[in-house]
Write a protein that holds these residues in place. Structure first.
Motif, PDB file in Angstrom:
ATOM      1  N   SER A   1      10.257   5.048   1.830  1.00 22.11           N
ATOM      2  CA  SER A   1      10.381   5.402   3.254  1.00 22.11           C
ATOM      3  C   SER A   1      10.006   6.857   3.504  1.00 22.11           C
ATOM      4  N   GLN A   2      10.337   7.723   2.566  1.00 19.48           N
ATOM      5  CA  GLN A   2       9.995   9.148   2.714  1.00 19.48           C
ATOM      6  C   GLN A   2       8.483   9.347   2.671  1.00 19.48           C
ATOM      7  N   VAL A   3       7.825   8.582   1.808  1.00 16.60           N
ATOM      8  CA  VAL A   3       6.364   8.690   1.690  1.00 16.60           C
ATOM      9  C   VAL A   3       5.698   8.109   2.940  1.00 16.60           C
ATOM     10  N   ALA A   4       6.267   7.012   3.445  1.00 16.33           N
ATOM     11  CA  ALA A   4       5.691   6.336   4.619  1.00 16.33           C
ATOM     12  C   ALA A   4       5.849   7.157   5.898  1.00 16.33           C
ATOM     13  N   GLU A   5       6.668   8.206   5.849  1.00 17.09           N
ATOM     14  CA  GLU A   5       6.872   9.065   7.031  1.00 17.09           C
ATOM     15  C   GLU A   5       5.750  10.071   7.229  1.00 17.09           C
ATOM     16  N   ILE A   6       4.945  10.298   6.182  1.00 16.16           N
ATOM     17  CA  ILE A   6       3.928  11.355   6.239  1.00 16.16           C
ATOM     18  C   ILE A   6       2.696  10.898   7.030  1.00 16.16           C
ATOM     19  N   PRO A   7       2.361  11.612   8.113  1.00 17.70           N
ATOM     20  CA  PRO A   7       1.248  11.172   8.966  1.00 17.70           C
ATOM     21  C   PRO A   7      -0.068  11.013   8.212  1.00 17.70           C
TER      22      PRO A   7
ATOM     23  N   MET B   1       0.847  -1.204   0.000  1.00 20.77           N
ATOM     24  CA  MET B   1       0.000   0.000   0.000  1.00 20.77           C
ATOM     25  C   MET B   1       0.886   1.260   0.000  1.00 20.77           C
ATOM     26  N   TYR B   2       1.929   1.264   0.856  1.00 17.41           N
ATOM     27  CA  TYR B   2       2.841   2.419   0.889  1.00 17.41           C
ATOM     28  C   TYR B   2       3.586   2.545  -0.440  1.00 17.41           C
ATOM     29  N   ARG B   3       3.883   1.410  -1.037  1.00 21.93           N
ATOM     30  CA  ARG B   3       4.558   1.416  -2.344  1.00 21.93           C
ATOM     31  C   ARG B   3       3.626   1.987  -3.423  1.00 21.93           C
ATOM     32  N   ALA B   4       2.350   1.633  -3.351  1.00 18.98           N
ATOM     33  CA  ALA B   4       1.401   2.126  -4.358  1.00 18.98           C
ATOM     34  C   ALA B   4       1.258   3.654  -4.251  1.00 18.98           C
ATOM     35  N   VAL B   5       1.217   4.176  -3.020  1.00 22.68           N
ATOM     36  CA  VAL B   5       1.131   5.637  -2.846  1.00 22.68           C
ATOM     37  C   VAL B   5       2.412   6.285  -3.405  1.00 22.68           C
ATOM     38  N   THR B   6       3.545   5.631  -3.189  1.00 22.07           N
ATOM     39  CA  THR B   6       4.823   6.155  -3.689  1.00 22.07           C
ATOM     40  C   THR B   6       4.828   6.187  -5.217  1.00 22.07           C
ATOM     41  N   LEU B   7       4.313   5.129  -5.822  1.00 18.22           N
ATOM     42  CA  LEU B   7       4.237   5.080  -7.287  1.00 18.22           C
ATOM     43  C   LEU B   7       3.363   6.224  -7.793  1.00 18.22           C
TER      44      LEU B   7
ATOM     45  N   LEU C   1       1.033  15.926  -2.460  1.00 16.41           N
ATOM     46  CA  LEU C   1       0.655  14.523  -2.265  1.00 16.41           C
ATOM     47  C   LEU C   1      -0.497  14.437  -1.258  1.00 16.41           C
ATOM     48  N   ILE C   2      -0.391  15.182  -0.179  1.00 18.21           N
ATOM     49  CA  ILE C   2      -1.445  15.151   0.850  1.00 18.21           C
ATOM     50  C   ILE C   2      -2.786  15.586   0.243  1.00 18.21           C
ATOM     51  N   ARG C   3      -2.740  16.640  -0.573  1.00 17.25           N
ATOM     52  CA  ARG C   3      -3.983  17.125  -1.200  1.00 17.25           C
ATOM     53  C   ARG C   3      -4.570  16.107  -2.176  1.00 17.25           C
ATOM     54  N   ALA C   4      -3.694  15.270  -2.741  1.00 10.86           N
ATOM     55  CA  ALA C   4      -4.163  14.310  -3.755  1.00 10.86           C
ATOM     56  C   ALA C   4      -4.594  12.966  -3.151  1.00 10.86           C
TER      57      ALA C   4
ATOM     58  N   VAL D   1      -0.572  10.173   5.144  1.00  6.28           N
ATOM     59  CA  VAL D   1      -0.529   8.944   4.333  1.00  6.28           C
ATOM     60  C   VAL D   1      -0.808   7.757   5.253  1.00  6.28           C
ATOM     61  N   ARG D   2      -0.144   7.745   6.395  1.00  7.98           N
ATOM     62  CA  ARG D   2      -0.307   6.641   7.344  1.00  7.98           C
ATOM     63  C   ARG D   2      -1.749   6.542   7.833  1.00  7.98           C
ATOM     64  N   GLU D   3      -2.322   7.715   8.128  1.00  8.36           N
ATOM     65  CA  GLU D   3      -3.692   7.740   8.634  1.00  8.36           C
ATOM     66  C   GLU D   3      -4.652   7.100   7.631  1.00  8.36           C
ATOM     67  N   LYS D   4      -4.490   7.451   6.372  1.00  9.96           N
ATOM     68  CA  LYS D   4      -5.368   6.900   5.328  1.00  9.96           C
ATOM     69  C   LYS D   4      -5.210   5.379   5.223  1.00  9.96           C
TER      70      LYS D   4
END
Ligand code: DC
Length: 233
Positions: A107-113, A40-46, A64-67, A115-118
């Motif tokens: 890892s940079q994408v997975a750090e965003i709160p 899932m984190y990889r898909a958001v990164t892609l 990214l947060i807005r999208a 993203v994690r919340e979603k």
């Protein structure tokens, strides 16, 4: 008479420790559902890479947060391969999300709160049905703190990098071993030191160091633990 109740199993640990292999083996043996949260984190990164929100030396987190509302992630079972595959906005991205390119930024994408919340919300919704094996970094701590069985996996960085290198090679990607090892060590650092939901072993998690354990030995160990937890008179 002996009955089997369904439980939830949380598997956390360092990258390339074979979490997903073990999780898939457990799910198959018990007829449970396997959820790969890393996918899932990889898909958001892609998605972030495709939309040029992230790249070499830049990351527009706000965009990214807005999208995030425009990102839909799902899993579908492929009857030909017998495997579950990841879909991003209706498109099969299973192969793309495993690329080294995605690994470098995830890892940079997975750090965003945000993203994690979603993603945590989505994971918790799936976990409600029970009989779920989920692997990731925050499963026993945040996603399923009530999981009946928690496993924490580790292995030496060298063996993990070697496994990952072989996996990439089999897929036709010829990345130097040293680069793969650097990526493994770098991700360990970010995953364990990040502010939000860092990778940590909870007191109730059972440690499996598989540096010297075979795939079968690991599965046997876990199935025994499950047996003890699920057999009721
Ligand atoms: O398990 P993996 O290597 O596919 O995970 C990819 C990245 O996603 C990894 O760097 C850590 C992050 N991740 C996370 O932060 N939380 C999870 N539950 C799963 C993965």
């Amino acid at each position: 008479m002996k009955r089997k109740k369904k439980i939830n199993i949380a598997i956390d640990g360092y990258s390339s420790t074979g979490k997903s292999t073990l999780a898939k083996d457990i799910a198959k043996a018990l007829n449970y559902i396997y959820i790969d949260t890393g996918a899932m984190y990889r898909a958001v990164t892609l998605f972030a890479l495709e939309n040029k929100f992230i790249g070499k030396n830049f990351f527009d987190k706000e965009k990214l947060i807005r999208a995030l509302d425009r990102i839909d992630i799902s899993f579908k079972h492929n009857s030909k391969t017998g495997k579950s595959e990841t879909y991003l906005n209706g498109k099969n991205v299973e192969k793309q999300i495993r690329d080294m390119h995605v690994s470098e930024y995830v890892s940079q994408v997975a750090e965003i709160p945000e993203v994690r919340e979603k993603l945590v919300k989505l994971q918790q919704k799936i976990a409600r049905q029970k009989g779920v094996v989920m692997d990731g970094r925050d499963i026993g701590t945040v996603v399923m703190p009530d999981a009946e069985l928690k496993i924490f996996m580790t292995a030496s960085p060298e063996i993990r990098a070697r496994r990952r290198w072989e996996e990439l090679k089999q897929k036709g990607m010829n990345i130097p071993y040293e680069q793969v090892k650097e990526n493994v060590v770098h991700r360990d650092h970010i995953d364990t030191t990040r502010k939000h939901s860092p990778l940590t072993r909870t007191k109730d998690a059972i440690l499996i160091d598989n540096t010297h354990l075979s795939r079968e030995e690991q599965l046997e160990k876990v199935l025994q633990l499950v047996e003890n937890l699920t057999t009721t008179e």
